[in-house]
Design an enzyme around this catalytic site. Structure first.
Site, PDB file in Angstrom:
ATOM      1  N   GLY A 120       1.844   2.018   3.638  1.00  0.00           N
ATOM      2  CA  GLY A 120       2.938   1.190   4.116  1.00  0.00           C
ATOM      3  C   GLY A 120       4.261   1.577   3.496  1.00  0.00           C
ATOM      4  N   GLY A 121       4.252   1.837   2.190  1.00  0.00           N
ATOM      5  CA  GLY A 121       5.487   2.197   1.506  1.00  0.00           C
ATOM      6  C   GLY A 121       6.057   3.520   1.982  1.00  0.00           C
TER       7      GLY A 121
ATOM      8  CB  SER B  43      -0.909   0.016   1.227  1.00  0.00           C
ATOM      9  OG  SER B  43      -0.143   0.199   2.411  1.00  0.00           O
ATOM     10  NE  ARG B  44       0.238   8.286  -2.168  1.00  0.00           N
ATOM     11  CZ  ARG B  44      -0.277   9.163  -3.017  1.00  0.00           C
ATOM     12  NH1 ARG B  44      -1.305   8.822  -3.784  1.00  0.00           N
ATOM     13  NH2 ARG B  44       0.207  10.388  -3.134  1.00  0.00           N
TER      14      ARG B  44
ATOM     15  CB  CYS C  84       0.311  -3.376  -8.800  1.00  0.00           C
ATOM     16  SG  CYS C  84       1.300  -4.678  -9.548  1.00  0.00           S
TER      17      CYS C  84
ATOM     18  CD  GLU D 163       4.183  -2.755  -7.834  1.00  0.00           C
ATOM     19  OE1 GLU D 163       2.960  -2.977  -7.826  1.00  0.00           O
ATOM     20  OE2 GLU D 163       5.033  -3.588  -8.173  1.00  0.00           O
TER      21      GLU D 163
END
Length: 524
Positions: free
Chosen positions: A245-246, A242-243, A302, A265
């Protein structure tokens, strides 16, 4: 092959007493045996110390030895066969055919990186011989090659339990580069992770790799993952998720005393452009094919086509009619985890309540507790950016059609989009001029541009880019798929005026057996 629930630390199985955790069937919610050990911070310390000790040994091995290790790992994964596929099915709800293909992709990319090692092009070897007679000052002898950065942490992905997890692309490219790897397994499929970790460990033993070349650490929660990212011996991170998490991992890595890169990613809505001539010629076929791509795997790719752009008119109406007809017949599909299902349902509910978004169609009603029901919405281009949520990724089988009044408005929407993994054109001969205008803009927005296809499908080849500008990835200069992925875990070193005995073998004079640039000329 019986599962034990053990960790793999420096290639040794390690069990932890106390409360463990179990995988959960996404279809039924039932727990799946056995119980898996939860790693401690001491385990992180041990794994990182072992990886650091293994690095000088592993990185100095010949390219051939590392290639043999990767090929042995591929063989061991293939040998797991149906045992691996069936466990992955139980833990993810993904179908047999999908996981069989993913298993082949996983071993295939390990073999691809073995070939890349033998070719040696990734070293970017360059030799500029000394020019002692140059005036006013002589030029020294200069030679360059790429070297591995050091131990790498890889986070397993929820949606690809094989190809982007324990022995997936991040691990394969890091090991090929010469970097030991510590994998933080995804808690949704720990049995699958154990089977693959066992395969990698057996391969390491058979090919004589140092013990710390590979570790697998499990456990729900964030503490272990955070400890891995912040450990000073870790030099890079690979992540698919996820955004949120990243970006959290990026912050942790940036705030270290010595920051490190995080190759994450994260988020992409992968716009699809239906250009006028193509839409006029085959609107119905495009509508049906679009729904097939959108709903494949419950939309949990994705590269899922989360956005469609087209000019309003009868051709778009025909496309929408065909897409809606196709969607109403799509069964609800089991999603990977209860958490992913909950997030999807929340996002679709938000979209349904947005004033500017019109719900056009839904799939069949859900029958299971974690089944996601497909959904299709539309919006006028002028209203799209009025609400920032409209441009956010929805992880699942939901998509938005943007109705534009002109090609200029299509291009204006593109200019305001965030970075994406892919963009897709559907075009005929009459669309070439329009497509040229869009390509000029999209080259700066995406990592891969497709024509007359669908983005759900990523070939593992030399020419593939699976990356893109933020937020699709943390670093749009790289790719997580294809042989260029090795570049993420390398850095350049230049050697000036070193005696030949001190030079790396690949940089000595004579035929090195690899492509090199010598005095400005490519020598193959």
């Amino acid at each position: 092959m019986a599962l034990t629930g053990e960790l793999f630390i420096a290639s040794k199985r390690v069990a932890r007493d106390g409360t463990g955790f179990k995988a959960v069937s996404p279809g039924t919610g039932a727990e799946i045996e056995p119980s898996f050990s939860v790693a401690t911070l001491d385990d992180v310390e041990t794994a990182c110390a072992a990886a650091a000790a293994a690095f000088p040994v592993y990185s100095s091995l010949s390219r051939e030895k590392r290639a043999e290790f990767l090929e042995a790992a591929a063989d061991e994964i293939d040998a797991l066969g149906e045992t691996l596929t069936e466990r992955a099915m139980a833990e993810t709800g993904l179908p047999h055919a999908r996981l069989t293909g993913e298993r082949g992709r996983t071993s295939g990319q390990l073999r691809l990186f073995a070939k890349e090692l033998r070719l040696g092009e990734y070293l970017r070897a360059r030799i500029d011989h000394a020019i002692p007679e140059r005036q006013p000052l002589p030029r020294p002898d200069l030679r360059l090659r790429m070297v591995p950065v050091g131990p790498v942490t890889v986070f397993g992905a929820s949606n690809f339990p094989l190809a982007f997890s324990v022995a997936g692309g991040d691990t394969a490219s890091a090991l090929a580069a010469g970097c030991p790897v510590i994998v933080k397994g995804h808690s949704a499929h720990p049995g699958t992770a154990e089977l693959v970790a066992g395969a990698v460990t057996r391969a390491a033993e058979k090919t004589g790799m140092p013990a710390g070349v590979f570790s697998l650490i499990n456990g729900p929660g964030n503490s272990v993952g955070s400890a891995l990212v912040t450990d000073p011996r870790i030099k890079a991170v690979g992540f698919t998720g996820s955004r949120g998490g990243g970006t959290q991992l990026m912050k942790l890595a940036a705030n270290r005393p010595v920051p490190i890169p995080v190759y994450a990613e994260m988020s992409s809505i992968n716009p699809v452009f239906l250009l006028p001539a193509a839409l006029e010629a085959r609107a119905e076929a495009l509508g049906t094919a679009f729904v097939g791509s959108l709903t494949m795997g419950a939309g949990q790719f994705c590269t899922n086509p989360g956005l469609v752009l087209a000019i309003e008119g009868p051709s778009l109406d025909r496309f929408l009619t065909a897409a809606c007809d196709a969607m109403t017949g799509v069964p609800a599909q089991t999603m990977l985890t209860p958490g992913i299902h909950k997030a999807y349902e929340s996002a679709v509910d938000r979209m349904a309540s947005a004033p500017a978004l019109a719900k056009l169609a839904e799939g069949k009603e859900a029958e299971g507790p974690t089944c996601g029901r497909a959904a299709l919405f539309s919006i006028a281009a002028k209203d799209f950016f009025a609400d920032a949520h409209n441009a956010e990724e929805v992880f699942g089988a939901a998509s938005v059609v943007i109705r534009c009044t002109s090609i200029d408005e299509v291009i204006e929407v593109v200019r305001h989009l965030e970075g994406q993994l892919t963009a897709t054109f559907h075009l005929d001969e009459g669309d070439t001029e329009v497509a040229q205008k869009l390509v000029a803009v999209l080259e700066h927005k995406v990592g891969r541009i497709l024509a007359n296809g669908w983005p759900t499908g990523v070939e593992v080849t030399d020419a593939m880019v699976h990356g893109g500008p933020f937020p699709s990835t943390a670093d749009g200069r790289s790719t997580s798929v294809g042989t260029l992925a090795i570049d993420r875990f390398l850095r350049p070193v230049s050697y000036q005026s070193l005696p030949e005995a001190l030079l790396p073998v690949d940089l000595r004079d004579g035929d090195a057996g690899i492509p090199r640039r010598v005095d400005g000329k490519l020598v193959v």
